[in-house]
Design a protein around this motif. Structure first.
Motif, PDB file in Angstrom:
ATOM      1  N   ALA A   1       0.838  -1.197   0.000  1.00 45.92           N
ATOM      2  CA  ALA A   1       0.000   0.000   0.000  1.00 45.92           C
ATOM      3  C   ALA A   1       0.880   1.258   0.000  1.00 45.92           C
ATOM      4  CB  ALA A   1      -0.917   0.005   1.221  1.00 45.92           C
ATOM      5  N   LEU A   2       1.942   1.228   0.798  1.00 45.56           N
ATOM      6  CA  LEU A   2       2.832   2.387   0.831  1.00 45.56           C
ATOM      7  C   LEU A   2       3.507   2.600  -0.505  1.00 45.56           C
ATOM      8  CD1 LEU A   2       4.501   2.051   4.327  1.00 45.56           C
ATOM      9  CD2 LEU A   2       2.979   3.843   3.563  1.00 45.56           C
ATOM     10  N   ALA A   3       3.756   1.484  -1.147  1.00 46.54           N
ATOM     11  CA  ALA A   3       4.414   1.615  -2.449  1.00 46.54           C
ATOM     12  C   ALA A   3       3.524   2.374  -3.428  1.00 46.54           C
ATOM     13  CB  ALA A   3       4.755   0.237  -3.008  1.00 46.54           C
ATOM     14  N   ARG A   4       2.224   2.376  -3.185  1.00 52.68           N
ATOM     15  CA  ARG A   4       1.354   3.118  -4.077  1.00 52.68           C
ATOM     16  C   ARG A   4       1.283   4.597  -3.687  1.00 52.68           C
ATOM     17  NH1 ARG A   4      -2.111  -1.386  -3.509  1.00 52.68           N
ATOM     18  NH2 ARG A   4      -3.492  -0.194  -2.190  1.00 52.68           N
ATOM     19  N   ASN A   5       1.768   4.925  -2.497  1.00 52.56           N
ATOM     20  CA  ASN A   5       1.814   6.330  -2.106  1.00 52.56           C
ATOM     21  C   ASN A   5       3.242   6.804  -2.318  1.00 52.56           C
ATOM     22  OD1 ASN A   5       1.782   8.815  -0.937  1.00 52.56           O
ATOM     23  ND2 ASN A   5       1.532   8.075   1.140  1.00 52.56           N
ATOM     24  N   PRO A   6       3.456   7.561  -3.369  1.00 49.98           N
ATOM     25  CA  PRO A   6       4.827   7.892  -3.722  1.00 49.98           C
ATOM     26  C   PRO A   6       5.611   8.587  -2.614  1.00 49.98           C
ATOM     27  CG  PRO A   6       3.338   8.461  -5.501  1.00 49.98           C
ATOM     28  CD  PRO A   6       2.486   8.083  -4.328  1.00 49.98           C
TER      29      PRO A   6
ATOM     30  N   GLY B   1       9.191   9.753  -2.663  1.00 55.93           N
ATOM     31  CA  GLY B   1      10.006  10.204  -1.542  1.00 55.93           C
ATOM     32  C   GLY B   1       9.673  11.627  -1.164  1.00 55.93           C
ATOM     33  N   ALA B   2      10.182  12.021  -0.037  1.00 55.73           N
ATOM     34  CA  ALA B   2       9.972  13.381   0.447  1.00 55.73           C
ATOM     35  C   ALA B   2      11.251  13.850   1.108  1.00 55.73           C
ATOM     36  CB  ALA B   2       8.803  13.436   1.433  1.00 55.73           C
TER      37      ALA B   2
END
Lengths: 156, 117, 355
Positions: C231-236, C263-264
């Motif tokens: 799921a996190l992988a879908r949130n860039p 990333g941020a």
């Protein structure tokens, strides 16, 4: 950056040099001052002025070297506060040309020298062979002479 | 060629296992000041490109707010280039992949004292 | 300006990085000051990009502004950070209902009820949707009557949504207890299709669930398990969050043109400066590529830059992109390289997933 050339075979070597070395201006000219190709100039008059000055500088520096060292100075470099100038001869089978480039902190003398060496090789490879001189036939010679004479004296 | 203040340092670096050459380079020009290179190493090419890379890394890191770069290492398939700067000069090392980069880095950091003189 | 808003504003001014922007934004929104609420919410999100409640607040503001698509996207983001966030599912159900996607609306509302079975507004909303779909709602408790939202601008009427007809052209609802605009008097009553040109009236409480409901307590961030990681992988922006953990380091994935893909990078003042940092450092890889053409060392694999405060490592990313990690200068170089390797593997999976 745009590249404009008088003869097509100059374009690719010049374009690659400008892209690799990341210079601001580049100019290739005949020792007589006639431009063969340029990049980065915005006005024709600037090109003409730069060509005339480069040819004069190259000729003067050559003679100065002869006087001082018995052989002409060829590669010239001047480092200004913000920009630097590099002038060098580019030898091809068609003869000698003069190359001028202006660069700033995006490049360096070392890089310009490196990529100029490549440029000179590519230019020499790309230069088309010189056309052999045409055989002057007597009938053509007389025709051309009559034409020129008529043009000179207003009877053409 | 007469010895320069950097000759001993460069010789010591090039003696490290896997090091193909080392040189002191002007960061602004990318021109070699002094070098100790194995035959076949294109010193002028390495100098110009390493200086350009170091300067780019230094300026970019500064612009990104990450401080002043003082050591840059480029690792490639068949070797690596390390550069460390002091003032206007860079100390550049070219090495094979098998070289002990940790040791080279320590030696280079030690050698920068000569650059500061 | 109400006293509460003034108090919250003062508190936010004293502590800009605190979470007080949440109640302040909500208070502004309730007062109808959506522009101010939006500014407060966006500023808060800059500092807390992974806060589910912040995205929830932004979604509700978007509804007030009529930006349903944006609201849906923000609630979707909420679920990435807090998968059991009932308010988000309820909100998404509402948006889908407004868009006439009743089947999907029912699914989201049912999930919301699973997450928080005691929420009466969710129950009422789900019942309404099921009634619209002609499905049984006999097991659902009655929805409470809610006062009209006096003083607020009325929502535009819903587009016509015909009832699901049975073969006989009539619709039977059994066990109905609900009262509302779609009133059903008794169980077994036959509900005739709405006349042509009319539409289902929107029950006031369906939209009020968004306007008046307080944000639910923040769900605890679950440990990262394979499903969460996917799921996190879908949130860039949170792509590398589990790899970073509590360490003072960050990672960015840039595309071939230097734009941030994932990333941020949050600066000390809370701003996300990923794009600026990425743009500056991507020039280093360009320089390396130029150098490789002449050095006869093959393709470049890593660049490590040490500064007095940080260690930056770059590696080629998938599809001609660039992976960049930055760590505190105190972190051992070996650990930075290890982090880079793990981030590179994550980046590859991410890009393959969005291909």
């Amino acid at each position: 950056m745009t590249v404009a050339v008088v003869e097509n075979w100059v374009e690719d070597p010049l374009r690659r040099f400008v892209g690799d070395a990341r210079v601001r201006l580049a100019l290739l000219l005949h020792p007589s001052g006639q431009v063969l190709g340029q990049s980065g100039f915005t006005r024709a008059i600037d090109v003409m002025s730069a060509c005339a000055l480069a040819a004069a500088i190259f000729a003067s520096a050559g003679e100065l070297g002869n006087q001082l060292d018995g052989r002409p100075f060829h590669v010239l470099h001047h480092a200004g506060k913000e920009r630097q100038i590099f002038i060098a001869p580019a030898r091809t089978p068609r003869g000698l040309y003069i190359f001028l480039t202006v660069f700033d902190r995006e490049s360096s003398l070392g890089l310009v020298q490196l990529y100029f060496a490549e440029f000179e090789q590519r230019l020499a490879s790309a230069a088309p062979p010189i056309e052999p001189p045409q055989v002057v036939l007597a009938e053509n010679f007389e025709r051309d002479l009559n034409h020129n004479l008529a043009a000179l004296f207003g009877r053409a | 060629m007469s010895a320069t203040p950097f000759s001993d340092v460069l010789a010591a670096l090039t003696r490290q296992r896997g090091v193909l050459g080392s040189m002191v380079v002007s960061e602004a020009d990318g021109i070699i000041v002094d070098s100790n290179l194995q035959i076949g190493v294109k010193g002028n090419v390495v100098a110009a490109l390493a200086a350009s890379l170091y300067r780019k890394a230094r300026l970019s890191a500064g612009a990104a707010g990450l401080g002043t770069a003082n050591f840059v290492q480029l690792e490639a398939e068949r070797g690596r280039v390390c550069a460390i700067g002091r003032g206007d000069l860079l100390l550049v090392t070219v090495a094979e992949s098998r070289a002990n980069v940790g040791l080279i880095r320590v030696e280079m950091l030690r050698a920068t004292q000569v650059l500061e003189q | 300006m109400s006293d509460e808003i003034r108090r919250l504003s003062d508190e936010l001014a004293r502590e800009p990085a605190s979470l007080v922007f949440l109640p302040l934004g909500e208070a502004l929104r309730r007062q109808g000051q959506t522009d101010f609420a939006l500014k407060v919410a966006l500023r808060g999100l800059e500092r807390h990009p992974h806060n589910a409640d912040a995205h929830d607040l932004l979604a509700r503001i978007a509804v007030d502004r009529g930006e349903l698509e944006r609201a849906f996207d923000e609630w979707d983001m909420v679920l990435r950070f807090a998968p059991r966030h009932a308010g988000a599912r309820k909100g998404m159900g509402f948006v889908l209902f407004r868009q006439g996607k009743l089947e999907e609306a029912e699914r989201y509302l049912a999930e919301a009820m699973e997450a928080d079975g005691g929420d009466q507004s969710t129950i009422a909303a789900l019942a309404h949707v099921r009634r619209a779909l002609g499905r049984p709602i006999s097991e659902m408790p009655p929805a409470p009557e809610r006062p009209s939202d006096a003083g607020r601008p009325a929502l535009p009427p819903l587009p016509e949504m015909p009832l699901q007809p049975r073969a006989s052209g009539e619709t039977r609802i059994s066990g109905a207890h609900h009262r509302g605009s779609g009133e059903v008097r008794s169980s077994g009553e036959i509900l005739r299709p709405a006349p042509s040109g009319g539409g289902l009236p929107e029950p006031p409480w369906l939209s009020q669930t968004l306007r008046n409901s307080a944000p639910p307590p923040a769900a605890p961030v679950p440990d990262v398990d394979p499903r969460e990681r996917e799921a996190l992988a879908r949130n860039p922006r949170a792509l590398f969050a589990d790899l970073i953990g509590d360490a003072d380091q960050t990672a960015l994935l840039l595309d071939a043109e230097g734009f941030v893909l994932a990333g941020a990078y949050v600066a000390g003042d809370g701003r996300d400066v990923a794009q600026e940092v990425g743009a500056e450092l991507s020039g280093v890889s360009d320089e390396a590529q130029r150098a490789m053409r002449h050095l006869d060392l093959g393709d470049w694999q890593q660049i490590v830059v040490e500064t007095e405060v940080a260690t930056i490592a770059l590696a080629p990313g998938p599809r001609a992109g660039l992976l960049l990690v930055a760590a505190d200068g105190a972190m051992p170089l070996g650990m930075v390289r290890r982090f880079l390797d793990r981030a590179a593997a994550r980046a590859r999976s991410f890009v393959e997933g969005i291909a």
